[in-house]
Design a protein around this motif. Sequence first.
Motif: not given
Length: 487
Positions: A445-464
């Motif tokens: 799971a950590v390896a999969l999360a690391a693969r997606r890390w660069r493509d993700l914003p710091v905070v998204a969705g609900a108010p920060p």
Amino acid sequence: MRTPTVLTAVAGLVAATAATGLMPRAPEPGPRQSGDADLAATVRAAIDDPRGLRGIAVASVDGGRVRVAGIGDRTPGGPAVEPGTPFEIGSVGKPLTGMLLAHRSAAGAVDPDDRLRTVLPEVTGPTGEVTLAELASHRSGLPRLPTGPATLARTWWTSVTAGNAYAGDDVDRIVADARRAEPDDDRGAVSYSNFGASLLGQGLAAQAGVGYPELLRRDVLTPLGMTDTVVAADPADLPGGRAEGATAGGRPADGWTGAGYAPAGIGVWSTAEDLGRLTAAMLAGTAPGADAATPRFDDEAGRRIGYGWFTSRYGDREIVWHNGGTGGFRSYVGYERATGRGIVVLANTAHDVDALGLRLLGVRGDAASESTGLPGWIGAGLALAFTFLGGLSLLGTARRGADRLSVLSAAGWAVLYLGLGHRLGDWSVVPGWIWPLGAALTGVAVALAARRWRDLPVVAGAPPWRRWTGAALSAAFAALAVAVIAA
């Protein structure tokens, strides 16, 4: 095979390999032994499954002859168990309190039909009306322990953390609890009560004008030569050279101390040698208050009870017995009048030894187990749930997570869940090799999360602010989890 898939698989393999070195292992008795070699060999042969046990001290009584032996270790990798090693005996202390009642009754100091208020005037109200005999035979209608949110919360917390379940319970507290308590509608029927046994002992001590430890030592222990049996009212009173208690999974457990509940066996320590003397004297009928073992009242499943001592039938055989259990110890004392045989088993983990005691008496059957702390199935469930829950949650977040904050939080919890599973799980029930599998899942799971890390914003969705507040609360809960692991 695609490179990312290979790297993910490698991450899982590396995590599993690293976790193997930290794999939880339930304790087992070591090869060392002391005392009677033949008895030690007999004990080892009678153990059906050594997982969950660490050190065992045994006394065998036959025809008045007492043999003693010790196997395993007092502490992990520490000194060997010896016949004189002190163990916490828990509720085996209750028959000693019952013997006090029988002894003082025979001397004319009290009458078993006396009301509690006659020996402990501070206890007013309905509880003051129960008799000493009812308290000694668990027929008072009082609960096992005083009920209330604080008591339930403490019981749960100390079960989880292997802490002292009776810390701060002095005589004044149980007297105050007794004034508020009321016997229920089951008064007259046997219903096991630490609370009732404690009130009995404190009442006898108050009537004698001494503290409970002094009364027990004066009237029962000293006449029997049980010089190594002590009542520890607080941690400073714990005996030297004692065995270290642990859960069945191997986690160190605090000793239980609380002066108010001493008559129920809290803080009572003894040795196989001392309890062998007690058993021999009970068989001979020479122990002070030996009449406490006379069965007087019916219990469930054909069992009967006297003053603290139970009597059970196994076919045509009749065994007088009591067991004990604390956060880190188990004990069993049983004897058969017809054959003149008796057995004492003391263990320094929370792994029941009742069946072992019966096997050593030559009986096939089960004594009523006195389980304390987390039941085995709950401990097994915690091991499985925590070992895999964090990895599965992180795996889902790595696939669907909207931002780095959610992934980071899930990763932190995945590691914490592994720690909780290692710490709280009963690894004497669940095989330890399952834990590295959970670590492998987390690694993937950590390896999969690391693969997606660069493509993700710091905070998204609900108010920060809402997301950061949620992250802060999650961190607070994580800190509590760390406290549980470290406790």
